[in-house]
Scaffold this motif. Structure first.
Motif, PDB file in Angstrom:
ATOM      1  N   GLU A 200     -10.397  -2.263   3.605  1.00 45.70           N
ATOM      2  CA  GLU A 200      -9.917  -1.350   2.567  1.00 45.70           C
ATOM      3  C   GLU A 200      -8.439  -1.033   2.748  1.00 45.70           C
ATOM      4  OE1 GLU A 200     -14.370   0.595   2.117  1.00 45.70           O
ATOM      5  OE2 GLU A 200     -12.821   1.662   3.254  1.00 45.70           O
ATOM      6  N   ALA A 201      -7.981  -0.973   3.991  1.00 39.44           N
ATOM      7  CA  ALA A 201      -6.551  -0.809   4.239  1.00 39.44           C
ATOM      8  C   ALA A 201      -5.795  -2.031   3.727  1.00 39.44           C
ATOM      9  CB  ALA A 201      -6.289  -0.615   5.730  1.00 39.44           C
TER      10      ALA A 201
ATOM     11  N   GLY B 145     -14.824   8.017   3.680  1.00 36.00           N
ATOM     12  CA  GLY B 145     -14.985   6.610   4.006  1.00 36.00           C
ATOM     13  C   GLY B 145     -15.510   5.778   2.848  1.00 36.00           C
ATOM     14  N   GLN B 146     -15.320   6.251   1.611  1.00 37.33           N
ATOM     15  CA  GLN B 146     -15.834   5.545   0.437  1.00 37.33           C
ATOM     16  C   GLN B 146     -14.913   4.434  -0.060  1.00 37.33           C
ATOM     17  OE1 GLN B 146     -16.910   8.308  -2.686  1.00 37.33           O
ATOM     18  NE2 GLN B 146     -17.998   9.653  -1.269  1.00 37.33           N
ATOM     19  N   GLY B 147     -13.746   4.305   0.548  1.00 39.50           N
ATOM     20  CA  GLY B 147     -12.835   3.246   0.147  1.00 39.50           C
ATOM     21  C   GLY B 147     -12.017   3.594  -1.083  1.00 39.50           C
TER      22      GLY B 147
ATOM     23  N   ALA C  59      -4.802  -5.001   9.779  1.00 37.94           N
ATOM     24  CA  ALA C  59      -5.154  -5.119   8.369  1.00 37.94           C
ATOM     25  C   ALA C  59      -4.009  -4.681   7.465  1.00 37.94           C
ATOM     26  CB  ALA C  59      -6.402  -4.282   8.075  1.00 37.94           C
ATOM     27  N   THR C  60      -3.320  -3.628   7.861  1.00 36.41           N
ATOM     28  CA  THR C  60      -2.178  -3.140   7.085  1.00 36.41           C
ATOM     29  C   THR C  60      -1.082  -4.201   7.015  1.00 36.41           C
ATOM     30  OG1 THR C  60      -2.672  -0.842   7.688  1.00 36.41           O
ATOM     31  CG2 THR C  60      -0.440  -1.311   6.910  1.00 36.41           C
ATOM     32  N   ARG C  61      -0.810  -4.818   8.137  1.00 39.01           N
ATOM     33  CA  ARG C  61       0.204  -5.866   8.172  1.00 39.01           C
ATOM     34  C   ARG C  61      -0.249  -7.094   7.371  1.00 39.01           C
ATOM     35  NH1 ARG C  61       4.300  -5.969  11.670  1.00 39.01           N
ATOM     36  NH2 ARG C  61       4.070  -8.197  12.075  1.00 39.01           N
TER      37      ARG C  61
ATOM     38  N   LEU D  84      -5.054   9.772  -3.250  1.00 33.12           N
ATOM     39  CA  LEU D  84      -6.249   9.563  -2.437  1.00 33.12           C
ATOM     40  C   LEU D  84      -7.047   8.376  -2.961  1.00 33.12           C
ATOM     41  CD1 LEU D  84      -8.950  10.850  -4.113  1.00 33.12           C
ATOM     42  CD2 LEU D  84      -7.754  12.960  -3.536  1.00 33.12           C
ATOM     43  N   GLY D  85      -7.579   7.594  -2.030  1.00 28.28           N
ATOM     44  CA  GLY D  85      -8.419   6.474  -2.412  1.00 28.28           C
ATOM     45  C   GLY D  85      -9.797   6.934  -2.831  1.00 28.28           C
TER      46      GLY D  85
END
Length: 294
Positions: free
Chosen positions: A228-229, A197-199, A262-264, A190-191
């Motif tokens: 963040e992603a 939503g804390q990143g 963003a993931t890409r 976990l991030g």
């Protein structure tokens, strides 16, 4: 294909996938794929089905995300919990791979039982060979933090029963190693607390897991915005799982598309090889040959 665990440094990018002589190298994402339990996926964004205001919004968000894996809470589907009525019919399971999860389980025994139900649920969706399970053992109802001991116990049993286990864990490198040793297909640190939503509050632990793991590392929980992603992927994570940040956005489909982009972008940056960090400034232009030099 470039290893997700050993990024190239600047100047060492793989040049084998090039076009005609003199042409620029291909996008490093060409041919890049995520493999979990022997199954290959093109998308590195996993999404969920909970917390959406309605099913049409969920359907639109899943489509906009271009994801290929969607996690489903087995207990909520079985009990027809609010928001889960007709869920099985709302998703095209010929295109989306189901990832049943054991959300709501507080013990290893509960998680094993629900994982077995999840396998049957996947069969009902037409995925006869689907043995995937997102393993969650969470006795803590306030902070929703996973139980490391229960998770390891359940993982060992489920691997022994032939499941492809994707365990949700704290960003604990020691636990991640033990889970890999018992045969888990991924680890999912976990991030930050789920839904917060804390990143990436646990970036240091995640980085250590990524460095040591030889199985995919999927950052799960806490991502709130696309940057963040991207950060998780730039670190070398193999994928991200995002639900709340998409489902609870003002415009869920638009956020889903943003998370996919963003993931890409983060993955492309990782494969491209970042600039090495240096202790002091380095001029971007050569100093020799300046006007006025002798």
């Amino acid at each position: 294909m470039l290893s997700s665990q050993t990024p190239p440094s600047a100047g060492e990018v793989d040049r084998t996938a090039t076009g005609p002589a003199g042409a620029a190298p291909e996008d490093p994402l060409v041919g890049d794929a995520l493999t979990i339990g022997g199954r290959v996926f093109r998308s590195r964004l996993l999404t969920g089905t909970g917390k959406y205001p309605d099913q049409p919004t969920m359907q639109a968000a899943i489509a906009a995300s271009a994801c290929e894996i969607v996690t489903v809470a087995v207990r909520r589907v079985q009990s027809v919990a609010p928001g889960h009525e007709g869920l099985m019919q709302a998703i095209d399971w010929s295109r989306i791979w189901m990832l049943p999860n054991t959300a709501g389980c507080a013990t290893a025994d509960e998680a094993v039982r629900v994982a077995r139900l999840g396998r049957e649920l996947a069969k009902l969706a037409g995925q006869e060979d689907n043995t995937f399970v997102k393993l969650e053992v969470i006795p803590d109802s306030r902070h929703l933090l996973p139980d490391p001991i229960g998770t390891l116990q359940a993982a060992e049993r489920l691997v022994g029963e032939g499941f492809t286990v994707l365990p949700y864990i704290n960003a604990d490198p020691v636990l991640a190693r033990h889970l890999e040793e018992v045969g888990c297909a991924t680890v999912m640190p976990l991030g930050s607390p789920i839904g917060s939503g804390q990143g990436l509050r646990n970036a240091a632990g995640i980085a250590m897991i990524i460095e040591a793991a030889s199985i995919p590392v999927v950052v799960d929980a806490g991502i709130g915005v696309p940057s963040e992603a991207a950060q998780a992927m730039e670190m070398g994570a193999d994928a991200v799982l995002i639900n709340s940040a998409i489902a609870l956005a003002g415009q869920a489909p638009a956020m889903a598309r943003s998370m996919a982009e963003a993931t890409r972008a983060g993955r492309r940056a990782f494969l491209s090889g970042r600039l090495e960090r240096r202790p002091e400034a380095v001029a971007s232009s050569p100093l020799n040959g300046r006007v006025g030099d002798d």
